[in-house]
Scaffold this motif. Structure first.
Motif, mmCIF file in Angstrom:
data_model
loop_
_atom_site.group_PDB
_atom_site.id
_atom_site.type_symbol
_atom_site.label_atom_id
_atom_site.label_comp_id
_atom_site.label_asym_id
_atom_site.label_seq_id
_atom_site.Cartn_x
_atom_site.Cartn_y
_atom_site.Cartn_z
ATOM 1 N N HIS A 10 30.134 -33.017 2.959
ATOM 2 C CA HIS A 10 29.758 -31.970 4.183
ATOM 3 C C HIS A 10 30.628 -32.285 5.207
ATOM 4 N N VAL A 11 30.751 -31.532 6.386
ATOM 5 C CA VAL A 11 31.572 -31.645 7.589
ATOM 6 C C VAL A 11 30.454 -30.912 8.533
ATOM 7 N N SER A 12 30.382 -31.696 9.655
ATOM 8 C CA SER A 12 29.647 -31.221 10.758
ATOM 9 C C SER A 12 30.636 -31.672 12.203
ATOM 10 N N MET A 13 30.213 -31.314 13.458
ATOM 11 C CA MET A 13 31.048 -31.208 14.500
ATOM 12 C C MET A 13 30.321 -31.850 15.567
ATOM 13 N N SER A 14 30.898 -32.428 16.549
ATOM 14 C CA SER A 14 30.316 -33.392 17.875
ATOM 15 C C SER A 14 29.925 -31.953 18.630
ATOM 16 N N PRO A 15 29.065 -32.179 19.660
ATOM 17 C CA PRO A 15 28.595 -30.923 20.367
ATOM 18 C C PRO A 15 29.892 -30.478 21.413
ATOM 19 N N THR A 48 35.446 -34.187 17.755
ATOM 20 C CA THR A 48 35.290 -35.037 16.656
ATOM 21 C C THR A 48 34.463 -34.246 15.594
ATOM 22 N N ALA A 49 35.176 -34.488 14.324
ATOM 23 C CA ALA A 49 34.535 -33.788 12.999
ATOM 24 C C ALA A 49 33.921 -35.108 12.412
ATOM 25 N N TYR A 50 32.819 -34.640 11.677
ATOM 26 C CA TYR A 50 32.315 -36.054 10.767
ATOM 27 C C TYR A 50 32.251 -35.483 9.495
ATOM 28 N N ALA A 51 33.021 -36.246 8.560
ATOM 29 C CA ALA A 51 33.195 -35.781 7.106
ATOM 30 C C ALA A 51 32.505 -36.923 6.391
ATOM 31 N N ILE A 62 36.907 -37.694 12.765
ATOM 32 C CA ILE A 62 38.138 -37.266 12.805
ATOM 33 C C ILE A 62 38.387 -36.818 14.306
ATOM 34 N N ASP A 63 39.393 -36.929 14.666
ATOM 35 C CA ASP A 63 39.954 -36.726 15.991
ATOM 36 C C ASP A 63 40.434 -35.021 15.621
ATOM 37 N N VAL A 64 39.773 -34.091 16.062
ATOM 38 C CA VAL A 64 40.190 -32.725 15.520
ATOM 39 C C VAL A 64 41.449 -32.250 16.553
ATOM 40 N N GLU A 65 41.775 -32.615 17.773
ATOM 41 C CA GLU A 65 43.064 -32.315 18.476
ATOM 42 C C GLU A 65 44.161 -33.124 17.885
ATOM 43 N N GLY A 66 43.748 -34.434 17.818
ATOM 44 C CA GLY A 66 44.679 -35.431 17.417
ATOM 45 C C GLY A 66 45.305 -35.582 15.965
ATOM 46 N N ARG A 67 44.331 -34.611 15.123
ATOM 47 C CA ARG A 67 44.634 -34.524 13.691
ATOM 48 C C ARG A 67 44.824 -36.036 12.875
ATOM 49 N N LYS A 68 43.695 -36.583 13.207
ATOM 50 C CA LYS A 68 43.717 -38.197 12.549
ATOM 51 C C LYS A 68 42.350 -38.794 12.300
ATOM 52 N N MET A 69 41.948 -39.600 11.416
ATOM 53 C CA MET A 69 40.879 -40.067 11.367
ATOM 54 C C MET A 69 40.901 -41.458 12.399
ATOM 55 N N SER A 74 25.203 -34.782 14.235
ATOM 56 C CA SER A 74 25.289 -35.461 15.550
ATOM 57 C C SER A 74 24.134 -35.390 16.284
ATOM 58 N N SER A 75 23.730 -36.075 17.117
ATOM 59 C CA SER A 75 22.703 -35.776 18.010
ATOM 60 C C SER A 75 22.938 -34.727 19.187
ATOM 61 N N ARG A 76 22.180 -34.065 19.817
ATOM 62 C CA ARG A 76 22.615 -33.156 20.959
ATOM 63 C C ARG A 76 23.409 -33.694 22.033
ATOM 64 N N ASP A 77 23.037 -35.142 22.318
ATOM 65 C CA ASP A 77 23.732 -35.571 23.429
ATOM 66 C C ASP A 77 25.084 -36.251 23.022
ATOM 67 N N GLY A 78 25.205 -36.336 21.641
ATOM 68 C CA GLY A 78 26.699 -36.829 21.083
ATOM 69 C C GLY A 78 26.702 -38.293 21.018
ATOM 70 N N ARG A 79 25.432 -38.885 21.270
ATOM 71 C CA ARG A 79 25.488 -40.369 21.254
ATOM 72 C C ARG A 79 24.949 -40.834 20.267
ATOM 73 N N GLU A 80 24.530 -40.257 19.213
ATOM 74 C CA GLU A 80 24.104 -40.914 17.469
ATOM 75 C C GLU A 80 24.504 -39.947 16.647
ATOM 76 N N LEU A 81 24.669 -40.572 15.596
ATOM 77 C CA LEU A 81 24.986 -39.562 14.464
ATOM 78 C C LEU A 81 24.030 -40.193 13.069
ATOM 79 N N TYR A 82 23.451 -39.049 12.553
ATOM 80 C CA TYR A 82 22.544 -39.251 11.449
ATOM 81 C C TYR A 82 23.019 -38.854 10.294
ATOM 82 N N VAL A 83 23.185 -39.754 9.336
ATOM 83 C CA VAL A 83 23.737 -39.718 8.196
ATOM 84 C C VAL A 83 22.772 -39.956 6.988
#
Length: 204
Positions: A65-70, A74-77, A88-95, A110-119
């Motif tokens: 699965h893939v999700s996005m930071s607010p 950053t993408a989370y895969a 993943i740094d979307v603009e930088g095209r790198k992990m 991602s949390s709504r404030d972008g401070r936490e990630l729930y996996v």
């Protein structure tokens, strides 16, 4: 169908940046019978204005699965074979980082404030709460059997997780890092959606 984007393999998850500029898509490896040949283990970044591949990021295993930071930066895969999630740094095209969370990491949000990630870790029946500043797991919560998809409540204080093997959903207070309710569903719950007022959850 207005367009078909080529370049992903057995893709299961995808997410679009909030500005609609990029789409980030997973690739799950396929092992063909009799050949042992595996598909590439890359995440593709598509430029939606052109429909072309803008970048490829090797995450070291099949992504799910893939999700996005607010903010869309950053993408989370999730990468089950590596037991964690690639940042993943979307603009930088790198992990830019990899955080190990648990066996068969499946979904990330991602949390709504972008401070936490729930996996969600399907192989361990747990939810990992990751501090995105330190990139460390700050809490682990036991949920139902075979956790799968995750959605946030509108107030950002909780998440709801479908548990495919125990046929229920777990409602987790992310501030207290604990399950506050378990609700029985039909057999094999998978997808879910929370209403805007937080009063109802639809489970498929």
């Amino acid at each position: 169908v207005v367009n078909t984007l080529a370049g992903v393999y057995n893709s299961h998850g995808a997410a679009v940046t909030p500005d609609g500029h990029y789409l980030v898509a997973s690739s799950r490896p396929l092992k063909k019978k009799g050949t042992g040949r595996k598909r590439p283990t890359v995440v593709r970044i598509f430029d939606l204005s052109s429909g072309e591949v803008a970048g490829s990021v090797d995450v070291g295993g099949g992504s799910h699965h893939v999700s996005m930071s607010p903010d869309g930066r950053t993408a989370y895969a999730t990468v089950a074979s590596r037991e964690g999630v690639a940042l993943i740094d979307v603009e930088g095209r790198k992990m830019k980082a990899f955080v190990r969370t648990g066996e068969r990491a499946n979904s990330a949000l991602s949390s709504r404030d972008g401070r936490e990630l729930y996996v969600v870790n399907r192989g361990e029946d747990t939810l990992s709460i990751v501090d995105l500043k330190t990139l460390k797991v700050k809490a682990t919560v036991d949920v139902g059997k075979g956790p799968d998809h995750i959605a946030a409540t509108p107030d950002g204080r909780g998440v709801v997780i479908t548990n495919g093997y125990s046929n229920d959903v777990s409602i987790v207070d992310v501030r207290g890092a604990k399950v506050v309710a378990t609700i029985k569903t039909g057999r094999g719950p998978h997808g879910l959606a929370v209403t805007a007022d937080g009063e109802r959850v639809f489970v498929s």
